[in-house]
Design a protein around this motif. Structure first.
Motif, PDB file in Angstrom:
ATOM      1  N   LEU A  78       7.561  -3.252  11.935  1.00  8.81           N
ATOM      2  CA  LEU A  78       7.138  -3.494  10.552  1.00  8.81           C
ATOM      3  C   LEU A  78       7.382  -2.255   9.707  1.00  8.81           C
ATOM      4  O   LEU A  78       7.802  -2.345   8.549  1.00  8.81           O
ATOM      5  CB  LEU A  78       5.653  -3.881  10.515  1.00  8.81           C
ATOM      6  CG  LEU A  78       5.241  -5.154  11.246  1.00  8.81           C
ATOM      7  CD1 LEU A  78       3.742  -5.394  11.080  1.00  8.81           C
ATOM      8  CD2 LEU A  78       6.026  -6.358  10.756  1.00  8.81           C
ATOM      9  N   GLY A  79       7.096  -1.080  10.285  1.00 13.96           N
ATOM     10  CA  GLY A  79       7.316   0.167   9.560  1.00 13.96           C
ATOM     11  C   GLY A  79       8.778   0.378   9.201  1.00 13.96           C
ATOM     12  O   GLY A  79       9.103   0.806   8.089  1.00 13.96           O
ATOM     13  N   VAL A  80       9.673   0.072  10.135  1.00 11.68           N
ATOM     14  CA  VAL A  80      11.112   0.203   9.856  1.00 11.68           C
ATOM     15  C   VAL A  80      11.519  -0.706   8.707  1.00 11.68           C
ATOM     16  O   VAL A  80      12.231  -0.290   7.784  1.00 11.68           O
ATOM     17  CB  VAL A  80      11.939  -0.144  11.112  1.00 11.68           C
ATOM     18  CG1 VAL A  80      13.410  -0.265  10.765  1.00 11.68           C
ATOM     19  CG2 VAL A  80      11.755   0.910  12.177  1.00 11.68           C
ATOM     20  N   ILE A  81      11.071  -1.955   8.747  1.00 11.60           N
ATOM     21  CA  ILE A  81      11.433  -2.915   7.700  1.00 11.60           C
ATOM     22  C   ILE A  81      10.920  -2.455   6.348  1.00 11.60           C
ATOM     23  O   ILE A  81      11.644  -2.466   5.339  1.00 11.60           O
ATOM     24  CB  ILE A  81      10.890  -4.308   8.047  1.00 11.60           C
ATOM     25  CG1 ILE A  81      11.565  -4.837   9.319  1.00 11.60           C
ATOM     26  CG2 ILE A  81      11.105  -5.282   6.888  1.00 11.60           C
ATOM     27  CD1 ILE A  81      10.943  -6.097   9.876  1.00 11.60           C
ATOM     28  N   VAL A  82       9.658  -2.031   6.306  1.00 12.53           N
ATOM     29  CA  VAL A  82       9.053  -1.552   5.054  1.00 12.53           C
ATOM     30  C   VAL A  82       9.825  -0.351   4.508  1.00 12.53           C
ATOM     31  O   VAL A  82      10.166  -0.295   3.320  1.00 12.53           O
ATOM     32  CB  VAL A  82       7.575  -1.189   5.283  1.00 12.53           C
ATOM     33  CG1 VAL A  82       7.018  -0.389   4.100  1.00 12.53           C
ATOM     34  CG2 VAL A  82       6.743  -2.444   5.484  1.00 12.53           C
ATOM     35  N   LEU A  83      10.107   0.615   5.360  1.00  9.64           N
ATOM     36  CA  LEU A  83      10.791   1.832   4.918  1.00  9.64           C
ATOM     37  C   LEU A  83      12.226   1.558   4.483  1.00  9.64           C
ATOM     38  O   LEU A  83      12.726   2.188   3.538  1.00  9.64           O
ATOM     39  CB  LEU A  83      10.753   2.873   6.039  1.00  9.64           C
ATOM     40  CG  LEU A  83       9.360   3.462   6.295  1.00  9.64           C
ATOM     41  CD1 LEU A  83       9.318   4.184   7.638  1.00  9.64           C
ATOM     42  CD2 LEU A  83       8.967   4.409   5.170  1.00  9.64           C
ATOM     43  N   LEU A  84      12.898   0.621   5.147  1.00  9.91           N
ATOM     44  CA  LEU A  84      14.253   0.258   4.737  1.00  9.91           C
ATOM     45  C   LEU A  84      14.249  -0.410   3.359  1.00  9.91           C
ATOM     46  O   LEU A  84      15.091  -0.098   2.505  1.00  9.91           O
ATOM     47  CB  LEU A  84      14.885  -0.674   5.769  1.00  9.91           C
ATOM     48  CG  LEU A  84      15.565  -0.008   6.962  1.00  9.91           C
ATOM     49  CD1 LEU A  84      16.000  -1.065   7.975  1.00  9.91           C
ATOM     50  CD2 LEU A  84      16.766   0.821   6.513  1.00  9.91           C
TER      51      LEU A  84
ATOM     52  N   SER B 119       2.031  11.551  -1.552  1.00 12.95           N
ATOM     53  CA  SER B 119       0.857  10.970  -0.913  1.00 12.95           C
ATOM     54  C   SER B 119       0.739   9.496  -1.270  1.00 12.95           C
ATOM     55  O   SER B 119       0.997   9.102  -2.417  1.00 12.95           O
ATOM     56  CB  SER B 119      -0.416  11.696  -1.363  1.00 12.95           C
ATOM     57  OG  SER B 119      -0.519  12.952  -0.745  1.00 12.95           O
ATOM     58  N   HIS B 120       0.362   8.681  -0.310  1.00  9.64           N
ATOM     59  CA  HIS B 120       0.156   7.257  -0.536  1.00  9.64           C
ATOM     60  C   HIS B 120      -0.553   6.664   0.676  1.00  9.64           C
ATOM     61  O   HIS B 120      -0.498   7.233   1.772  1.00  9.64           O
ATOM     62  CB  HIS B 120       1.493   6.537  -0.749  1.00  9.64           C
ATOM     63  CG  HIS B 120       2.458   6.717   0.379  1.00  9.64           C
ATOM     64  ND1 HIS B 120       2.409   5.961   1.536  1.00  9.64           N
ATOM     65  CD2 HIS B 120       3.484   7.588   0.540  1.00  9.64           C
ATOM     66  CE1 HIS B 120       3.365   6.355   2.356  1.00  9.64           C
ATOM     67  NE2 HIS B 120       4.026   7.336   1.782  1.00  9.64           N
ATOM     68  N   PRO B 121      -1.230   5.529   0.522  1.00 14.36           N
ATOM     69  CA  PRO B 121      -1.737   4.832   1.706  1.00 14.36           C
ATOM     70  C   PRO B 121      -0.561   4.373   2.564  1.00 14.36           C
ATOM     71  O   PRO B 121       0.575   4.327   2.090  1.00 14.36           O
ATOM     72  CB  PRO B 121      -2.501   3.628   1.117  1.00 14.36           C
ATOM     73  CG  PRO B 121      -2.664   3.925  -0.339  1.00 14.36           C
ATOM     74  CD  PRO B 121      -1.520   4.809  -0.736  1.00 14.36           C
ATOM     75  N   THR B 122      -0.831   4.020   3.808  1.00 10.82           N
ATOM     76  CA  THR B 122       0.255   3.580   4.686  1.00 10.82           C
ATOM     77  C   THR B 122       0.202   2.080   4.965  1.00 10.82           C
ATOM     78  O   THR B 122       1.233   1.430   5.049  1.00 10.82           O
ATOM     79  CB  THR B 122       0.213   4.327   6.020  1.00 10.82           C
ATOM     80  OG1 THR B 122      -1.003   4.004   6.713  1.00 10.82           O
ATOM     81  CG2 THR B 122       0.277   5.833   5.792  1.00 10.82           C
ATOM     82  N   GLY B 123      -0.980   1.526   5.155  1.00 12.42           N
ATOM     83  CA  GLY B 123      -1.116   0.087   5.393  1.00 12.42           C
ATOM     84  C   GLY B 123      -0.761  -0.372   6.782  1.00 12.42           C
ATOM     85  O   GLY B 123      -0.809  -1.570   7.063  1.00 12.42           O
ATOM     86  N   VAL B 124      -0.406   0.549   7.687  1.00 12.35           N
ATOM     87  CA  VAL B 124       0.037   0.137   9.016  1.00 12.35           C
ATOM     88  C   VAL B 124      -1.117  -0.054   9.999  1.00 12.35           C
ATOM     89  O   VAL B 124      -0.933  -0.600  11.085  1.00 12.35           O
ATOM     90  CB  VAL B 124       1.052   1.147   9.606  1.00 12.35           C
ATOM     91  CG1 VAL B 124       2.332   1.141   8.794  1.00 12.35           C
ATOM     92  CG2 VAL B 124       0.448   2.547   9.656  1.00 12.35           C
ATOM     93  N   GLY B 125      -2.294   0.413   9.631  1.00 14.29           N
ATOM     94  CA  GLY B 125      -3.438   0.267  10.533  1.00 14.29           C
ATOM     95  C   GLY B 125      -3.765  -1.185  10.839  1.00 14.29           C
ATOM     96  O   GLY B 125      -4.129  -1.512  11.975  1.00 14.29           O
ATOM     97  N   LEU B 126      -3.625  -2.062   9.865  1.00 12.32           N
ATOM     98  CA  LEU B 126      -3.929  -3.478  10.066  1.00 12.32           C
ATOM     99  C   LEU B 126      -3.033  -4.082  11.142  1.00 12.32           C
ATOM    100  O   LEU B 126      -3.508  -4.776  12.045  1.00 12.32           O
ATOM    101  CB  LEU B 126      -3.763  -4.243   8.749  1.00 12.32           C
ATOM    102  CG  LEU B 126      -4.054  -5.744   8.801  1.00 12.32           C
ATOM    103  CD1 LEU B 126      -5.527  -5.988   9.124  1.00 12.32           C
ATOM    104  CD2 LEU B 126      -3.677  -6.405   7.477  1.00 12.32           C
ATOM    105  N   GLY B 127      -1.739  -3.833  11.053  1.00 11.48           N
ATOM    106  CA  GLY B 127      -0.815  -4.352  12.052  1.00 11.48           C
ATOM    107  C   GLY B 127      -1.080  -3.790  13.434  1.00 11.48           C
ATOM    108  O   GLY B 127      -0.996  -4.507  14.435  1.00 11.48           O
TER     109      GLY B 127
ATOM    110  N   LEU C 111       0.817  -1.210   0.000  1.00 17.31           N
ATOM    111  CA  LEU C 111       0.000   0.000   0.000  1.00 17.31           C
ATOM    112  C   LEU C 111       0.852   1.262   0.000  1.00 17.31           C
ATOM    113  O   LEU C 111       0.539   2.229  -0.699  1.00 17.31           O
ATOM    114  CB  LEU C 111      -0.936   0.010   1.209  1.00 17.31           C
ATOM    115  CG  LEU C 111      -2.158  -0.911   1.149  1.00 17.31           C
ATOM    116  CD1 LEU C 111      -3.173  -0.506   2.215  1.00 17.31           C
ATOM    117  CD2 LEU C 111      -2.828  -0.885  -0.204  1.00 17.31           C
ATOM    118  N   SER C 112       1.921   1.271   0.790  1.00 18.55           N
ATOM    119  CA  SER C 112       2.743   2.479   0.853  1.00 18.55           C
ATOM    120  C   SER C 112       3.613   2.662  -0.380  1.00 18.55           C
ATOM    121  O   SER C 112       4.308   3.673  -0.512  1.00 18.55           O
ATOM    122  CB  SER C 112       3.613   2.467   2.113  1.00 18.55           C
ATOM    123  OG  SER C 112       4.478   1.355   2.134  1.00 18.55           O
TER     124      SER C 112
END
Length: 249
Positions: free
Chosen positions: A115-121, A95-103, A82-83
């Motif tokens: 999870l956010g760190v891994i995704v952003l890396l 602008s983009h969705p983030t997808g972190v709400g589910l986690g 999503l991001s």
């Protein structure tokens, strides 16, 4: 077992589909080198305590509920996909969705910060989205502020008797919006106008709102769909996890 294999293959397919489909790269999150070094360092410092807590929570989660590893991976893949869906917006960001709400809904905000760190890396290194110097700022907005907002909203709505569908939708949508409110604050503080930082924040918020409000609504609806699918295949495990988390809080 069939349901878990389906989740695994879906997550793997979507991850590699996004990875190989990138032809042209634009700035995403806050791009590499865009923030002044002082502000980049401040957001790194503010993120570290939450990330430390997140590592401990993941260690305990996987030890107590090893069957949650697959769903944890799916939440990471969901956020990654999503991001990666970007729309040009503010200079130096996107602008983009983030997808972190589910986690955040399933595992809590501390776990979701990892999870956010891994995704952003992955996005910074493999897709040139975001950056290493701005990783702290992007983690704070998408991996910490957004998940905390989603978690608080979901728990609050649940306590007043709202349906799970409504709770998940509002938690995911507002978690997305909070991410961009925090991003606007980060950009406004780093690049104040002649009228001051507050005026800059308001300017960034106004630009982001054009694209981010419809994206937040779409993310909320999609999160409800994915949440319902997960509860069909893993309802008992997720309920046990939720009960265990509530007993400790």
């Amino acid at each position: 077992m069939k349901g878990k294999r389906y989740i695994f293959y879906t997550a793997a397919f979507t991850f590699f589909a996004v990875l190989i489909s990138q032809k042209e790269v634009y700035a995403m999150h806050i791009m590499e080198g865009f923030l002044p070094p002082l502000w980049a360092a401040i957001w790194f410092a503010l993120s570290i305590p939450v990330l430390f807590l997140g590592v401990r929570r993941i260690q305990k989660l996987t030890a107590d509920h090893p069957n949650m590893k697959m769903i944890l991976g799916l939440c990471g893949a969901f956020a990654f996909v999503l991001s990666s869906l970007k729309l040009p917006s503010v200079t130096g960001s996107c602008s983009h969705p983030t997808g972190v709400g589910l986690g955040a809904i399933l595992f809590g905000p501390a776990v979701t910060s990892i999870l956010g760190v891994i995704v952003l890396l992955f996005q910074a290194v493999l897709l040139a989205h975001g950056g290493i110097s701005t990783l702290g700022a992007n983690v704070f907005s998408m991996g910490i502020a957004g998940p905390f907002a989603s978690y608080i909203i979901f728990r609050g709505l649940k306590k007043i008797g709202a349906s799970k569908g409504v709770s998940v939708f509002l938690a995911a949508a507002f978690g997305d919006l909070i991410t961009y409110i925090v991003t606007s604050v980060q950009l406004g503080l780093a690049f104040p106008t002649e009228s001051g930082a507050l005026a800059a924040v308001a300017k960034f918020l106004g630009i982001f709102a054009v694209t981010q409000i419809p994206l937040a609504i779409s993310e909320g609806l999609l999160t409800v769909v994915i949440y319902n699918i997960l509860t069909v295949y893993n309802g008992r495990e997720l309920e046990e996890l939720a009960l265990a988390r509530e007993a400790k809080s």
